[in-house]
Design a protein around this motif. Structure first.
Motif, PDB file in Angstrom:
ATOM      1  N   ARG A  29      -5.118   6.957  11.207  1.00  0.00           N
ATOM      2  CA  ARG A  29      -5.592   7.872  10.356  1.00  0.00           C
ATOM      3  C   ARG A  29      -6.814   8.051   9.687  1.00  0.00           C
ATOM      4  N   GLU A  30      -6.437   8.284   7.845  1.00  0.00           N
ATOM      5  CA  GLU A  30      -7.605   7.782   6.836  1.00  0.00           C
ATOM      6  C   GLU A  30      -7.506   6.045   6.588  1.00  0.00           C
ATOM      7  N   ASP A  96     -16.742  17.797  12.820  1.00  0.00           N
ATOM      8  CA  ASP A  96     -16.788  15.969  13.771  1.00  0.00           C
ATOM      9  C   ASP A  96     -15.916  15.405  12.052  1.00  0.00           C
ATOM     10  N   ILE A  97     -14.740  16.030  11.887  1.00  0.00           N
ATOM     11  CA  ILE A  97     -14.204  15.238  10.784  1.00  0.00           C
ATOM     12  C   ILE A  97     -13.745  14.426  11.603  1.00  0.00           C
ATOM     13  N   PRO A  98     -14.051  11.905  11.159  1.00  0.00           N
ATOM     14  CA  PRO A  98     -13.778  11.671  11.970  1.00  0.00           C
ATOM     15  C   PRO A  98     -12.223  11.631  12.305  1.00  0.00           C
ATOM     16  N   TYR A  99     -10.861  12.023  11.309  1.00  0.00           N
ATOM     17  CA  TYR A  99      -9.908  11.584  10.766  1.00  0.00           C
ATOM     18  C   TYR A  99      -9.546  13.209  11.518  1.00  0.00           C
ATOM     19  N   SER A 103     -10.514  20.443   8.106  1.00  0.00           N
ATOM     20  CA  SER A 103      -9.890  20.354   6.556  1.00  0.00           C
ATOM     21  C   SER A 103      -8.921  21.353   5.984  1.00  0.00           C
TER      22      SER A 103
END
Lengths: 236, 236
Positions: A29-30, A96-99, A103
Motif C-alpha cells: 500500500r503506502e 488515479d491515486i496509485p495506492y 481519497s
C-alpha cells in the motif's frame, strides 16, 4: 502470533495512557509509518513531536458513523457533486491515486477559539475539542449534532479530517481505518491524531528506520496485518 | 529607509538564486514569520527545511489572475455556494477569523506523478510543476488552461493553494500578498512556497527568534511594512 497479540495489548495500553504509537500500513500500500496518538490526549507537545519527528501532514482520523452524524462529506464526493458549477473540479478528479481507489479526505477545520489555527496550541486544541465533541454528540440527533459542531468549529481550517471506511478493516486498510479500529478496541474515543513519518532522503521514512525510532523512544511499532488480525478476532 | 530598500534588494536577489527568505507580516495581524522560497526552485531539501525549521503548513501562494485563469475558487466561496446541499458548511462558516475577514485557502492539490503526495519529493514536485504550469498557460485561453491544469494535477491533495487578493497589497497584507508581490518585483514566476515558523512554546516563533534564525542561516528577514513600501514604489 502470541507476540503479535502482546504487541497489540501494549499498543492499546499506551494509547490509553496518552502515548504515541507507530503504525506501518504494508509494503503493497503506502509503505508508510504514521506516528499516532488518541486525539483526546493531543497536547501542544504532541503536535511538536508530530511535526518534528513525523514531518508529514498532521491530521484527524474519525469513524464513518461520526462523519455521518455531523454530515461531514468526503471532499471528493462534494467536489463531484458540484463540478457542473466548478468545472475545474471535473478536470482535477482524483481517479488515479496509485495506492487506493478513493481519497479519505473530508473538510479542514479549526476550533473557533484558535487564532491562526496552525500553532501547536491551536492544532492540539482543535483535535482535543473534536474528540470531546464526539463524546458529547453520542445519542443526540444529527441536526443538533451538526449545529453543535458548527458552534465550535469553522472550515476552511488547518486540520484535515480523514473519514474511515464504513466497514473499517473489512473494506479498507489505510491508516485511518487501522487507527480508528485500534481506538475502538482500546475503548477510547475513536478519534485519532497522526502524522506520516518522513525520511531525510526525500521519501517516506523506511520501515527499518521507523522501527529504530520506536526502539529509541520506547514506542510500540505495529504493522497493518497485526491490527487486521486482532480486529477480526475482536469483532467476532 | 535606505536600509530597508537594500534589504528588499538582497531578498529579491536571494529569491532569484533559489534561496529562502523570511517574511514577518506585522504585530497587528498574525504576528507570524513564514519561511519562503520561489516555487520554481522548490526541491525535496526545501520541503525538508520548511517542515523541520518551519513546522507549520507547507503551502503554495499564487496571484489572483492565475487562480482566475485556472478557475480555482476560494474554498470559502465554493462552500457557501453549495451549503444548501451540504448544510454542515453553513454551520461551519468562517465568519470569525480573528486576524482577517476572509480565508485565502483554495483547493489542495497533488501532481499526478506523485505517489502518496506527502513526501519531500512529492510535495516539491507538485510545487515546481505548478510554477511551470503558470508559465505555460501565459497567453492561453482559460478553458484550455483549466484542462492543462487537470491533466497534471488532482484534488483533493496535500498542497494547499492560497490565492492572493486581486489588488494585492492595496487590498490585503497577508503572507500570500506579501510574497506574490515580492516575486513579481523580482521578475520571477509569481508562485511562492512557504511555511509558518513555529516556536517550542506552542506558539508561533517569536520575531526575535525568527531574526536570530535568519542571522544564523544567512537569510534575509523582511517585515510586511518594508514590502508594502517597496511595492508602492515599484507599482507607481
Amino acid at each position: 502470533m502470541g507476540e503479535s497479540i502482546e504487541k497489540i495489548d501494549s499498543a492499546l495500553l499506551d494509547l490509553r495512557n496518552g502515548k504515541f504509537i507507530l503504525v506501518y500500513d504494508n509494503e503493497s500500500r503506502e509503505g508508510e509509518t504514521d506516528i499516532v496518538i488518541a486525539s483526546e490526549f493531543a497536547a501542544p507537545e504532541s503536535i511538536r513531536t508530530m511535526r518534528k519527528d513525523g514531518g508529514g501532514l498532521i491530521f484527524l482520523m474519525i469513524p464513518n458513523e461520526i462523519a455521518n452524524k455531523l454530515k461531514l462529506p468526503f471532499l471528493a464526493d462534494l467536489f463531484s457533486d458540484v463540478d457542473a458549477r466548478y468545472p475545474v473540479l471535473k478536470e482535477l478528479i482524483p481517479n488515479d491515486i496509485p495506492y487506493d481507489t478513493k481519497s479519505s479526505f473530508s473538510l479542514y477545520i479549526n476550533h473557533r477559539n484558535t487564532f491562526t489555527g496552525i500553532t501547536d496550541i491551536d492544532r492540539s486544541l482543535t483535535m482535543r475539542k473534536f474528540a470531546e465533541l464526539t463524546k458529547k454528540i453520542d445519542g443526540i440527533d444529527d441536526g443538533l449534532a451538526t449545529k453543535m459542531f458548527g458552534k465550535e468549529f469553522r472550515s476552511p481550517g488547518h486540520i484535515p479530517i480523514c473519514i474511515a471506511a464504513k466497514n473499517l478493516l473489512s473494506e479498507r486498510a489505510g491508516h485511518t481505518e487501522l487507527i480508528v479500529s485500534l481506538l475502538k478496541m482500546g475503548g477510547l474515543t475513536p478519534v485519532g491524531s497522526g502524522c506520516e513519518m518522513m525520511g531525510d532522503d526525500g521519501k517516506a521514512l523506511s520501515k527499518i528506520k521507523a522501527k529504530q525510532y520506536a526502539n529509541d523512544n520506547g514506542l510500540v511499532f505495529l504493522e497493518g496485518k497485526d491490527i487486521v488480525r486482532a480486529w477480526k478476532q475482536w469483532s467476532k
